[in-house]
Design a protein around this motif. Structure first.
Motif, PDB file in Angstrom:
ATOM      1  N   PHE A 377      -3.867  -6.770   7.759  1.00 22.41           N
ATOM      2  CA  PHE A 377      -4.538  -8.053   7.958  1.00 22.41           C
ATOM      3  C   PHE A 377      -3.549  -9.082   8.498  1.00 22.41           C
ATOM      4  N   THR A 378      -4.060  -9.959   9.336  1.00 24.03           N
ATOM      5  CA  THR A 378      -3.258 -11.028   9.932  1.00 24.03           C
ATOM      6  C   THR A 378      -4.202 -12.077  10.530  1.00 24.03           C
ATOM      7  N   SER A 379      -3.823 -13.340  10.562  1.00 23.83           N
ATOM      8  CA  SER A 379      -2.585 -13.911  10.089  1.00 23.83           C
ATOM      9  C   SER A 379      -2.886 -14.711   8.824  1.00 23.83           C
ATOM     10  N   PRO A 380      -2.132 -14.476   7.763  1.00 25.12           N
ATOM     11  CA  PRO A 380      -2.388 -15.174   6.508  1.00 25.12           C
ATOM     12  C   PRO A 380      -1.603 -16.481   6.400  1.00 25.12           C
ATOM     13  N   HIS A 381      -1.950 -17.268   5.398  1.00 21.11           N
ATOM     14  CA  HIS A 381      -1.174 -18.455   5.042  1.00 21.11           C
ATOM     15  C   HIS A 381      -0.517 -18.172   3.690  1.00 21.11           C
ATOM     16  N   PRO A 382       0.727 -18.564   3.508  1.00 20.45           N
ATOM     17  CA  PRO A 382       1.418 -18.255   2.237  1.00 20.45           C
ATOM     18  C   PRO A 382       0.723 -18.787   0.992  1.00 20.45           C
ATOM     19  N   LYS A 383      -0.086 -19.839   1.135  1.00 22.01           N
ATOM     20  CA  LYS A 383      -0.728 -20.429  -0.044  1.00 22.01           C
ATOM     21  C   LYS A 383      -1.783 -19.511  -0.650  1.00 22.01           C
ATOM     22  N   ASP A 384      -2.314 -18.565   0.119  1.00 19.76           N
ATOM     23  CA  ASP A 384      -3.446 -17.749  -0.325  1.00 19.76           C
ATOM     24  C   ASP A 384      -3.038 -16.335  -0.717  1.00 19.76           C
ATOM     25  N   PHE A 385      -2.005 -16.224  -1.540  1.00 17.79           N
ATOM     26  CA  PHE A 385      -1.583 -14.909  -2.033  1.00 17.79           C
ATOM     27  C   PHE A 385      -1.600 -14.880  -3.558  1.00 17.79           C
ATOM     28  N   PRO A 386      -2.811 -14.923  -4.154  1.00 22.34           N
ATOM     29  CA  PRO A 386      -2.899 -14.792  -5.608  1.00 22.34           C
ATOM     30  C   PRO A 386      -2.489 -13.383  -6.035  1.00 22.34           C
ATOM     31  N   ASP A 387      -2.239 -13.212  -7.308  1.00 19.79           N
ATOM     32  CA  ASP A 387      -1.745 -11.930  -7.819  1.00 19.79           C
ATOM     33  C   ASP A 387      -2.710 -10.786  -7.571  1.00 19.79           C
ATOM     34  N   GLU A 388      -4.034 -11.079  -7.583  1.00 18.70           N
ATOM     35  CA  GLU A 388      -4.992  -9.983  -7.400  1.00 18.70           C
ATOM     36  C   GLU A 388      -4.878  -9.354  -6.018  1.00 18.70           C
ATOM     37  N   VAL A 389      -4.495 -10.131  -5.009  1.00 13.20           N
ATOM     38  CA  VAL A 389      -4.291  -9.583  -3.668  1.00 13.20           C
ATOM     39  C   VAL A 389      -3.030  -8.713  -3.647  1.00 13.20           C
ATOM     40  N   LEU A 390      -1.956  -9.215  -4.220  1.00  6.39           N
ATOM     41  CA  LEU A 390      -0.701  -8.466  -4.238  1.00  6.39           C
ATOM     42  C   LEU A 390      -0.843  -7.170  -5.033  1.00  6.39           C
ATOM     43  N   GLN A 391      -1.554  -7.216  -6.150  1.00  7.54           N
ATOM     44  CA  GLN A 391      -1.746  -6.023  -6.966  1.00  7.54           C
ATOM     45  C   GLN A 391      -2.547  -4.968  -6.208  1.00  7.54           C
ATOM     46  N   LEU A 392      -3.555  -5.411  -5.479  1.00  9.83           N
ATOM     47  CA  LEU A 392      -4.381  -4.486  -4.704  1.00  9.83           C
ATOM     48  C   LEU A 392      -3.563  -3.800  -3.614  1.00  9.83           C
ATOM     49  N   ILE A 393      -2.720  -4.565  -2.918  1.00  8.28           N
ATOM     50  CA  ILE A 393      -1.864  -3.973  -1.884  1.00  8.28           C
ATOM     51  C   ILE A 393      -0.948  -2.926  -2.499  1.00  8.28           C
ATOM     52  N   HIS A 394      -0.433  -3.212  -3.664  1.00 11.35           N
ATOM     53  CA  HIS A 394       0.470  -2.269  -4.343  1.00 11.35           C
ATOM     54  C   HIS A 394      -0.251  -0.989  -4.755  1.00 11.35           C
ATOM     55  N   GLU A 395      -1.489  -1.116  -5.210  1.00 10.65           N
ATOM     56  CA  GLU A 395      -2.198   0.033  -5.772  1.00 10.65           C
ATOM     57  C   GLU A 395      -2.796   0.967  -4.722  1.00 10.65           C
ATOM     58  N   ARG A 396      -3.267   0.445  -3.602  1.00 13.34           N
ATOM     59  CA  ARG A 396      -3.986   1.264  -2.623  1.00 13.34           C
ATOM     60  C   ARG A 396      -3.040   1.847  -1.588  1.00 13.34           C
ATOM     61  N   ASP A 397      -3.064   3.173  -1.470  1.00 12.50           N
ATOM     62  CA  ASP A 397      -2.179   3.850  -0.517  1.00 12.50           C
ATOM     63  C   ASP A 397      -2.495   3.494   0.928  1.00 12.50           C
ATOM     64  N   ASN A 398      -3.764   3.185   1.216  1.00 14.10           N
ATOM     65  CA  ASN A 398      -4.132   2.944   2.611  1.00 14.10           C
ATOM     66  C   ASN A 398      -4.086   1.465   3.008  1.00 14.10           C
ATOM     67  N   ILE A 399      -3.688   0.581   2.089  1.00 13.45           N
ATOM     68  CA  ILE A 399      -3.413  -0.808   2.470  1.00 13.45           C
ATOM     69  C   ILE A 399      -1.919  -0.910   2.750  1.00 13.45           C
ATOM     70  N   CYS A 400      -1.581  -1.244   3.978  1.00 13.98           N
ATOM     71  CA  CYS A 400      -0.176  -1.212   4.393  1.00 13.98           C
ATOM     72  C   CYS A 400       0.677  -2.189   3.589  1.00 13.98           C
ATOM     73  N   LYS A 401       1.847  -1.730   3.237  1.00 10.78           N
ATOM     74  CA  LYS A 401       2.789  -2.556   2.461  1.00 10.78           C
ATOM     75  C   LYS A 401       3.598  -3.416   3.413  1.00 10.78           C
ATOM     76  N   GLN A 402       2.876  -4.255   4.120  1.00 10.16           N
ATOM     77  CA  GLN A 402       3.491  -5.148   5.107  1.00 10.16           C
ATOM     78  C   GLN A 402       2.754  -6.469   5.078  1.00 10.16           C
ATOM     79  N   ILE A 403       3.484  -7.560   4.935  1.00 12.18           N
ATOM     80  CA  ILE A 403       2.868  -8.881   4.827  1.00 12.18           C
ATOM     81  C   ILE A 403       3.522  -9.832   5.815  1.00 12.18           C
ATOM     82  N   HIS A 404       2.664 -10.496   6.576  1.00 15.42           N
ATOM     83  CA  HIS A 404       3.134 -11.549   7.478  1.00 15.42           C
ATOM     84  C   HIS A 404       3.086 -12.860   6.710  1.00 15.42           C
TER      85      HIS A 404
END
Length: 606
Positions: A377-404
């Motif tokens: 996903f792109t392009s995000p704003h740094p203000k909108d990264f609650p923990d539930e988004v970060l946890q989901l990226i960590h847990e799902r193998d097919n969500i790329c571990k790359q953040i802009h």
């Protein structure tokens, strides 16, 4: 239908002083909006209620005369035609030859005028990924109207440029291109239909009639929210007139338009999930060229991703100007939900929004469609990264571990002038939190050199942020002031151009040094790579991208297929392969291929 009836009743409430006949006639005018069912009784009942107050002494001669007229009118109305007789949708459908799917024409055009009649369209795209997606949307609309696509400029009947307006250089590129097209248009043979040239997207929205006045070779303008109007604009242009639609919309998301992929052999696709931006950063033109934030319904996004999966695509990038502020309010039952927390230490330039299905929900649902499809996903704003988004990226193998994570500056003073809603300290704390939440995450960022009032000390703080974070990828530019922005009205573009360029070069140099260090940590590691095709620099090499979106180069040789032991295969675009990295630079990884695999099976190796 119910809403229209309510509007009708509200409208009739204004007719209390009217004669009943006038009331009905006025209601008929109201009903020109479109088809309604069986409303005669509603009109009669409402008109009677407004025709006067009954007198206990009996009706007056005038009243008796009115009642006579009323009864005569009532009987004629009851036996006469209903509104359905005059509604186009109530007519008996007739068999018609297959024709392109076109919208209803305006009064001054016919359906035939809106047809492309197999005229060939040549599309050129400039700027960001949103413009790539906009090109696919525009082509989808034109294709349904009977236009053909060509990749040969010389045989085109219509040339459309999908433009960028983020910096002056981007617009100058378009002016130069128009100068070239002017020559092509003037040399057009009289035996052919006249060549039509159109400017689409952000530059059309920003400059509007200035383009038409400055460059007469341009026939049509269409802003980012006006692509549905392209057939009409082109039809008007056929009469020799210039045509434009640069109206911004509060709700246009093209949710019902399925973009047509530009490359049939593509392995990845962009899916727009929202449009516009409400952040109003002082330097940014996007809110003025793309409008306010509005999000597509989740259901339409999921349907598009499913179709892309069925087509065999292996990677989808969710797009938006502020993609992680996604908020689908189309589902009424979710509109009372509480607002999602912002990243710690971050604020907004607008009132907190409530309700709707948020980005974490969408990301979860998209990732479940196809476990073998990568999600970015792109392009995000740094203000909108609650923990539930970060946890989901960590847990799902097919969500790329790359953040802009666009920083724009390393100076808190400059960030405040930019109206970014955070300090350097809050941004660095977020970086640490992301790296703790998603081990091995790759980070990229945007930086602006020479913003209004930036001192040498401010510049050095940006340099130090690059050194501290060590981004894997970066996008760095010199500041270019844009009209309409807050900076244009409130600040002074007081940094000389030569100073901007010098600071930009220094930032680029430091970024490359630090990115090389960061990317060298991959040497000796095995990376899962999605193959995209032949390397542009070597016919014996293939290239693809790893989970962190870094380009990976490797030899095009036979390899083992993990899913079919003993079988030797050549990698093809769309295949997942494991590559052991042997060297790295600031932009590229190189290695040797181990085997072909699947995203699921690769977890055992990476």
């Amino acid at each position: 239908m119910l809403v229209m009836s309510v509007i009708l009743l509200q409208s009739l409430g204004c007719f209390s002083a009217m004669h009943p006949l006038q009331c009905v006639l006025q209601a008929q005018r109201c009903l020109r909006w479109g088809p309604l069912t069986s409303v005669s009784w509603l009109l009669l009942r409402t008109c009677r209620a407004h025709s006067g107050v009954r007198s206990s002494a009996g009706p007056s001669p005038e009243r008796r005369q009115e009642d006579g007229v009323w009864k005569d009118f009532s009987s004629r109305l009851a036996t006469g035609p209903t509104f359905q007789h005059f509604l186009r949708s109530a007519s008996v459908p007739q068999e018609k030859p297959s024709t392109p799917d076109v919208e209803d024409p305006p009064p001054y055009l016919t359906v035939d005028d809106l047809l492309g009649r197999q005229r060939k369209v040549y599309l050129e795209t400039y700027g960001c990924q949103m413009n790539v997606n906009d090109t696919e949307i525009a082509w989808s609309i034109l294709q349904k109207s009977g236009y053909l696509r060509t990749s040969n400029l010389q045989e085109a009947d219509v040339v459309l440029l999908v433009t960028c307006s983020i910096r002056e250089k981007a617009e100058q590129t378009i002016w130069n291109r128009l100068h070239q097209l002017k020559s092509l248009k003037s040399k057009r043979l009289r035996s052919r239909v006249p060549l039509r040239i159109g400017i689409l997207g952000c530059m059309a929205e920003r400059l509007k009639e200035e383009i038409l006045n400055r460059e007469k070779t341009v026939d049509i303008l269409a802003g980012p929210d006006a692509y549905r109007d392209l057939p009409r604009l082109l039809a008007v242009a056929e009469s020799g007139q210039q045509a434009a639609n640069v109206l911004l919309s509060m709700d246009e998301t093209y949710a019902d338009v399925l973009p047509v992929q530009m490359s049939p052999s593509a392995t990845s696709a962009f899916v727009s999930i929202m449009r516009g931006c409400d952040n109003m950063c002082s330097y940014c033109i996007v809110p003025f060229t793309r409008g306010r934030e509005r999000s597509r319904p989740v259901a339409s996004i999921l349907e598009e991703v499913r179709k892309l999966s069925e087509q065999g695509l292996k990677e989808v990038t969710l797009l938006g100007q502020n993609v992680n502020s996604f908020r689908d309010t189309s589902e009424v039952q979710f509109n009372n939900a509480v607002s999602t927390n912002l990243s710690r230490g971050f604020s907004t330039n607008y009132k907190a929004k409530q309700g709707g299905l948020r980005f974490a929900y969408l990301l979860d649902q998209v990732s479940r469609i196809d476990p073998e499809m990568r999600i970015r996903f792109t392009s995000p704003h740094p203000k909108d990264f609650p923990d539930e988004v970060l946890q989901l990226i960590h847990e799902r193998d097919n969500i790329c571990k790359q953040i802009h994570l666009p920083a724009q500056s390393g100076s808190s003073r400059v960030l405040e002038a930019m109206r970014r809603g955070y300090s350097r300290e809050a941004y660095v704390e977020l970086i640490h939190h992301i790296r703790e939440s998603i081990p091995g995450v790759s980070l990229s960022s945007d930086f602006i050199a020479g913003f209004c009032g930036e001192t040498e000390e401010d510049h050095l703080q940006t340099v130090s942020l690059l050194q501290e974070v060590q981004y894997n990828m970066g996008f760095l530019f010199a500041y270019s002031m844009r009209q309409k922005t807050r900076a244009y009205h409130r600040l002074k573009d007081d940094i000389p151009e030569e100073v901007k360029l010098r600071r930009l070069e220094e930032l680029i140099t430091v970024f490359r040094e630090e990115a090389t260090k960061a990317n060298k940590t991959f040497v000796g590691c095995t990376q899962l790579v999605l193959v995209e095709g032949l390397s542009k620099r070597s016919a014996t090499d293939l290239y693809g991208r790893n989970d962190g979106n870094l380009k990976v180069i490797f030899p095009d040789v036979a390899m083992e297929d993990v899913t079919n032991p003993g079988l030797r295969v050549q990698a093809q675009p769309g295949d997942y392969v494991l590559v052991k990295i042997t060297s790295a630079s600031s932009q590229t990884l190189k290695g040797h291929v181990l085997c072909r695999t699947t995203l699921k099976d690769s977890a055992a190796y990476c």
